[in-house]
Design a protein around this motif. Sequence first.
Motif, PDB file in Angstrom:
ATOM      1  N   VAL A  36       0.811  -1.213   0.000  1.00  0.00           N
ATOM      2  CA  VAL A  36       0.000   0.000   0.000  1.00  0.00           C
ATOM      3  C   VAL A  36       0.847   1.266   0.000  1.00  0.00           C
ATOM      4  N   ARG A  37       2.048   1.221   0.591  1.00  0.00           N
ATOM      5  CA  ARG A  37       2.903   2.412   0.593  1.00  0.00           C
ATOM      6  C   ARG A  37       3.262   2.848  -0.820  1.00  0.00           C
ATOM      7  N   HIS A  38       3.494   1.878  -1.688  1.00  0.00           N
ATOM      8  CA  HIS A  38       3.818   2.209  -3.082  1.00  0.00           C
ATOM      9  C   HIS A  38       2.585   2.750  -3.806  1.00  0.00           C
ATOM     10  N   GLY A  39       1.421   2.190  -3.478  1.00  0.00           N
ATOM     11  CA  GLY A  39       0.195   2.718  -4.054  1.00  0.00           C
ATOM     12  C   GLY A  39      -0.050   4.154  -3.636  1.00  0.00           C
ATOM     13  N   ILE A  40       0.208   4.446  -2.359  1.00  0.00           N
ATOM     14  CA  ILE A  40       0.035   5.817  -1.860  1.00  0.00           C
ATOM     15  C   ILE A  40       1.062   6.748  -2.506  1.00  0.00           C
ATOM     16  N   ALA A  41       2.313   6.282  -2.623  1.00  0.00           N
ATOM     17  CA  ALA A  41       3.350   7.106  -3.255  1.00  0.00           C
ATOM     18  C   ALA A  41       2.976   7.428  -4.698  1.00  0.00           C
ATOM     19  N   ALA A  47      -1.197  13.190  -7.920  1.00  0.00           N
ATOM     20  CA  ALA A  47      -1.754  14.448  -7.423  1.00  0.00           C
ATOM     21  C   ALA A  47      -0.796  15.610  -7.678  1.00  0.00           C
ATOM     22  N   VAL A  48       0.506  15.369  -7.500  1.00  0.00           N
ATOM     23  CA  VAL A  48       1.494  16.423  -7.765  1.00  0.00           C
ATOM     24  C   VAL A  48       1.487  16.794  -9.248  1.00  0.00           C
ATOM     25  N   ALA A 161      -5.692  12.846  -4.833  1.00  0.00           N
ATOM     26  CA  ALA A 161      -4.951  11.910  -3.983  1.00  0.00           C
ATOM     27  C   ALA A 161      -5.900  11.050  -3.159  1.00  0.00           C
ATOM     28  N   GLY A 162      -6.996  11.636  -2.668  1.00  0.00           N
ATOM     29  CA  GLY A 162      -7.940  10.874  -1.850  1.00  0.00           C
ATOM     30  C   GLY A 162      -8.530   9.683  -2.589  1.00  0.00           C
ATOM     31  N   VAL A 163      -8.958   9.912  -3.821  1.00  0.00           N
ATOM     32  CA  VAL A 163      -9.555   8.829  -4.621  1.00  0.00           C
ATOM     33  C   VAL A 163      -8.511   7.767  -4.952  1.00  0.00           C
ATOM     34  N   LYS A 164      -7.322   8.196  -5.377  1.00  0.00           N
ATOM     35  CA  LYS A 164      -6.287   7.227  -5.761  1.00  0.00           C
ATOM     36  C   LYS A 164      -5.816   6.421  -4.553  1.00  0.00           C
TER      37      LYS A 164
END
Length: 206
Positions: A36-41, A47-48, A161-164
């Motif tokens: 999940v950390r990679h998904g969040i990254a 988002a950036v 970012a929230g949706v992703k």
Amino acid sequence: MTFLGSLSLFLAMIALAALPSSSVALVVVRSATRGVRHGIATSLGIAVGDLIFVAFAVAGLVAMTEAMGVSFAMMRYAAAAYLFWFGISLLRNETAAINGAGADGRGGGLWISFAAGILLTLGDVKAILFYAALFPLFIDLTAMTFINVALIAAITLIAVAGVKIAYAMTAATIARASHGWPYRPAARRVAGGAMIAAAGALALKS
């Protein structure tokens, strides 16, 4: 910006972020195969990328994209190359563990996931069209203030970012639950093929 205008922009960006796309596919596969950390990254990178487009929109997106046509093409090809490489790594490394590197160490670190999200967004023609054509329908680009720009940036970051990240967390949960699933190798092959197909589609976009 009015409250109604801000809400309309927020809902539109949530809807667009939630639509199935190459960015959603990248977040899901990255989260399911690397954790999940990679998904969040990856989500934060996407988002950036959108925040960069917001800055371009405020400064005059059409003129800037024309001036940076070669640069945008290079970013699109770089994103396509990453998707292709990641797809190949999925096909070649079917035993990679969730939340860890693959058996051969392929997949890259968090910064690669983050950079891939940025590159994929900056090379997305649909994103350019949205910020060039539809974005001005929600805001008056000729009457921008610092507060308005900060508000738009916050809306973009939270919505995209929230949706992703929601996609990333869901994918990681499903992947952990499927541990030992006999069709897991086949699913990885399908995901790898999808990444390679997405790379081809992205590279061929005009």
